[in-house]
Design a protein around this motif. Structure first.
Motif, short mmCIF file in Angstrom:
data_model
loop_
_atom_site.label_atom_id
_atom_site.label_comp_id
_atom_site.label_asym_id
_atom_site.label_seq_id
_atom_site.Cartn_x
_atom_site.Cartn_y
_atom_site.Cartn_z
N GLN A 6 0.84 -1.19 0.00
CA GLN A 6 0.00 0.00 0.00
C GLN A 6 0.87 1.24 0.00
O GLN A 6 2.08 1.17 0.24
CB GLN A 6 -0.93 0.00 1.22
N ALA A 7 0.24 2.37 -0.29
CA ALA A 7 0.98 3.63 -0.36
C ALA A 7 1.50 4.02 1.02
O ALA A 7 0.92 3.66 2.05
CB ALA A 7 0.08 4.74 -0.91
N ILE A 8 2.60 4.77 1.03
CA ILE A 8 3.16 5.29 2.27
C ILE A 8 2.17 6.27 2.90
O ILE A 8 1.52 7.05 2.20
CB ILE A 8 4.49 6.00 1.98
N ARG A 9 2.06 6.24 4.21
CA ARG A 9 1.14 7.13 4.91
C ARG A 9 1.42 8.59 4.55
O ARG A 9 2.56 9.05 4.59
CB ARG A 9 1.27 6.92 6.41
N GLY A 10 0.38 9.31 4.17
CA GLY A 10 0.53 10.71 3.81
C GLY A 10 0.95 10.94 2.37
O GLY A 10 1.15 12.08 1.97
N MET A 11 1.08 9.86 1.60
CA MET A 11 1.40 9.97 0.17
C MET A 11 0.31 9.24 -0.59
O MET A 11 0.23 8.01 -0.52
CB MET A 11 2.79 9.39 -0.12
N ASN A 12 -0.52 9.99 -1.28
CA ASN A 12 -1.80 9.46 -1.76
C ASN A 12 -1.84 9.29 -3.27
O ASN A 12 -1.25 10.06 -4.02
CB ASN A 12 -2.94 10.40 -1.34
N ASP A 13 -2.57 8.23 -3.69
CA ASP A 13 -2.88 8.08 -5.10
C ASP A 13 -3.97 9.08 -5.49
O ASP A 13 -4.88 9.37 -4.70
CB ASP A 13 -3.39 6.66 -5.38
N ILE A 14 -3.86 9.62 -6.69
CA ILE A 14 -4.93 10.47 -7.24
C ILE A 14 -5.63 9.62 -8.29
O ILE A 14 -5.06 9.32 -9.35
CB ILE A 14 -4.34 11.76 -7.84
N LEU A 15 -6.82 9.20 -7.99
CA LEU A 15 -7.51 8.18 -8.78
C LEU A 15 -8.18 8.77 -10.02
O LEU A 15 -8.37 9.99 -10.11
CB LEU A 15 -8.53 7.48 -7.89
N PRO A 16 -8.54 7.89 -10.99
CA PRO A 16 -9.09 8.39 -12.26
C PRO A 16 -10.30 9.30 -12.11
O PRO A 16 -10.46 10.25 -12.87
CB PRO A 16 -9.47 7.10 -12.99
N GLU A 17 -11.15 9.04 -11.10
CA GLU A 17 -12.31 9.92 -10.93
C GLU A 17 -11.93 11.28 -10.35
O GLU A 17 -12.72 12.23 -10.40
CB GLU A 17 -13.37 9.26 -10.05
N GLN A 18 -10.72 11.39 -9.80
CA GLN A 18 -10.27 12.66 -9.23
C GLN A 18 -9.46 13.50 -10.22
O GLN A 18 -9.43 14.73 -10.12
CB GLN A 18 -9.39 12.38 -8.00
N THR A 19 -8.79 12.84 -11.15
CA THR A 19 -7.87 13.58 -12.02
C THR A 19 -8.53 14.61 -12.93
O THR A 19 -7.89 15.62 -13.25
CB THR A 19 -7.03 12.61 -12.88
N PRO A 20 -9.79 14.45 -13.38
CA PRO A 20 -10.38 15.53 -14.19
C PRO A 20 -10.40 16.87 -13.47
O PRO A 20 -10.14 17.91 -14.09
CB PRO A 20 -11.79 15.02 -14.49
N LEU A 21 -10.68 16.87 -12.16
CA LEU A 21 -10.69 18.12 -11.41
C LEU A 21 -9.28 18.67 -11.29
O LEU A 21 -9.07 19.89 -11.41
CB LEU A 21 -11.30 17.89 -10.02
N TRP A 22 -8.30 17.81 -11.07
CA TRP A 22 -6.90 18.27 -11.02
C TRP A 22 -6.49 18.88 -12.36
O TRP A 22 -5.86 19.95 -12.39
CB TRP A 22 -5.98 17.09 -10.67
N ARG A 23 -6.83 18.22 -13.44
CA ARG A 23 -6.46 18.74 -14.76
C ARG A 23 -7.15 20.06 -15.04
O ARG A 23 -6.56 20.98 -15.63
CB ARG A 23 -6.79 17.71 -15.83
N TYR A 24 -8.41 20.19 -14.63
CA TYR A 24 -9.14 21.46 -14.80
C TYR A 24 -8.44 22.56 -14.03
O TYR A 24 -8.19 23.66 -14.57
CB TYR A 24 -10.57 21.29 -14.30
N PHE A 25 -8.08 22.30 -12.78
CA PHE A 25 -7.41 23.32 -11.97
C PHE A 25 -6.06 23.69 -12.57
O PHE A 25 -5.74 24.88 -12.74
CB PHE A 25 -7.23 22.81 -10.53
N GLU A 26 -5.26 22.68 -12.90
CA GLU A 26 -3.92 22.94 -13.42
C GLU A 26 -3.96 23.69 -14.75
O GLU A 26 -3.16 24.61 -14.99
CB GLU A 26 -3.17 21.62 -13.57
N SER A 27 -4.89 23.31 -15.63
CA SER A 27 -4.97 23.99 -16.92
C SER A 27 -5.48 25.42 -16.77
O SER A 27 -5.06 26.32 -17.52
CB SER A 27 -5.86 23.20 -17.89
N THR A 28 -6.37 25.66 -15.81
CA THR A 28 -6.86 27.01 -15.55
C THR A 28 -5.71 27.91 -15.10
O THR A 28 -5.55 29.04 -15.58
CB THR A 28 -7.97 27.00 -14.49
#
Length: 429
Positions: A6-28
């Motif tokens: 599993q991932a190290i505590r405090g280091m998180n996966d950004i899952l496919p359902e979350q990445t559209p919002l990240w891409r929207y923010f980053e591109s903005t």
């Protein structure tokens, strides 16, 4: 049985359902910074440990307790970057980007690493977007950094949820005079300070000002104020910044306890804070660091910048329900094909449509399947429309067009008219 990975505590996966919002923010953000004339720079995530000790300060919490530091096979001490400014200054110096007094307006994006206690909005691997400006020393560039963030909050729909706090730390000389006065005052009330503030009094006394301890805060009410120790240059600079913010109508509050956590700041410091995320209220912070480049071995070079925490801003968008509906949909059209001949035709037709409509999000069914199963996948994809191609449609050189999210009957569209029809239904509306 072996322990599951599993991932190290405090280091998180950004899952496919979350990445559209990240891409929207980053591109903005990227589009906004392009419009303001900032250029992107990309630095390594690992640097020599000495870089951060020299820039951040050896007696800061980051260097003392939070850095991920290790020895590589050559015996060199390396550190996962805990912040971006030091790495950016190193890159600027190494490549001579500010030679001859040339101004540079730079930005970067990427992960940072600090061994902190994980909590909502605070992680051990976190992501920042940072801006750094070199060889511009007036309050006009300080104001520009704040103005462009104000514009960003408007683009994201979160202006009403954030507040700007300002302070001036003055030059190193005026800050030194203030430090002496502050230490003298706090030493006289040592028994009333919390344990952490007593430790900071010996190492980094200005950090006592941002304590969360109620008893220490009570002591600080009558403590000397930084504003009383500012030199004329810093006071004029600060007044110039406030005048520009007033001119464009950006509200702010003066916070005399705002000092920031890094040793290299001078003159302007600022934070954008929110009360919508609990204790972790800072979403963007920065200020001026006119002595840092020289401190790191370069010629005297002024600098100013900020960093914004992507996780916290994503969380704020979600909390305020400011996530655009269209970014949650990753497919516009889902093409269902039945039979090998139809599958081959679907592949050819879809590529022709993509040539004509490069922004269309068109997904072809993979793995064959019955009419029912393909339609189930089309619906699950979130697509607005389904395209249907079987032997009958292929014989007539048409494709079925069926709305999945609203009113409308299924109709047949000629192959050569499909792109124009989709442009009307999807791309333009």
């Amino acid at each position: 049985m072996s322990k599951s990975l599993q991932a190290i505590r405090g280091m998180n996966d950004i899952l496919p359902e979350q990445t559209p919002l990240w891409r929207y923010f980053e591109s903005t953000v990227a589009r906004l910074l392009d419009n303001y004339g900032y250029k992107q720079i990309r630095m390594p995530i690992v640097e020599f440990t000495e870089l951060f000790k020299r820039s951040i300060g050896e007696v800061t919490d980051i260097v003392e307790k939070e850095m991920y530091t290790f020895e590589d096979r050559n015996g060199d001490s390396l550190t996962l970057r805990p912040e971006g400014t030091a790495a950016c200054v190193r890159a600027v110096l190494e490549h001579g980007l500010t030679g001859g007094g040339q101004p540079q307006k730079l930005w970067y994006i990427g992960p940072m690493f600090r061994h902190e206690r994980p909590q909502k909005g605070r992680y051990r691997q976190f992501h920042q977007i940072g801006l750094e400006v070199f060889n511009l020393d007036g309050p006009d560039i300080d104001a520009e950094l704040i103005v462009l963030t104000w514009r960003l909050w408007g683009m994201l729909g979160i202006r009403d949820a954030v507040k700007l706090e300002l302070n001036s730390l003055g030059t190193s000389e005026s800050r030194g005079r203030y430090r002496v006065a502050l230490v003298e005052y706090l030493s006289a009330h040592l028994d009333k300070l919390d344990e952490d503030s007593q430790r900071r009094l010996k190492t980094n006394p200005l950090r006592v000002l941002d304590t969360k301890n109620a008893d220490t805060q009570a002591v600080l009410v009558d403590a000397p104020k930084m504003a009383d120790y500012l030199d004329d240059e810093s006071r004029t600079h600060f007044e110039g910044l406030k005048a520009r913010l007033d001119a464009v109508g950006i509200p702010y509050v003066i916070n005399p306890k705002l000092v920031r956590g890094l040793d290299y700041y001078s003159k302007t410091v600022f934070e954008w804070v929110t009360d919508k995320l609990g204790a972790q209220g800072t979403v963007c912070a920065g200020g001026r660091y006119d002595g840092l480049v020289e401190q790191m071995g370069g010629k005297p070079t002024t600098g100013v910048g900020f960093a914004m925490g992507i996780e916290r801003l994503i969380l704020l968008l979600e909390t305020l329900e400011q996530v655009p509906e269209e970014i949650s949909r990753q497919v516009d059209v889902y093409l269902c094909a039945f039979g090998e001949a139809a599958e081959l035709a679907a592949l050819t037709l879809s590529e022709k449509v993509r040539d004509q409509l490069p922004n269309l999000r068109l997904q072809i069914n993979a793995g064959a399947g019955s009419f029912k199963s393909q339609f189930k996948k089309a619906d699950k994809s979130g697509a607005l429309y389904a395209l249907i191609l079987g032997d009958d449609e292929l014989a007539q050189q048409v494709i079925g067009f069926k709305p999945l999210r609203g009113q409308g009957e299924q109709q047949n569209i000629a192959f050569d008219a499909l792109a124009a029809h989709l442009a009307t239904c999807v791309v333009q509306g």
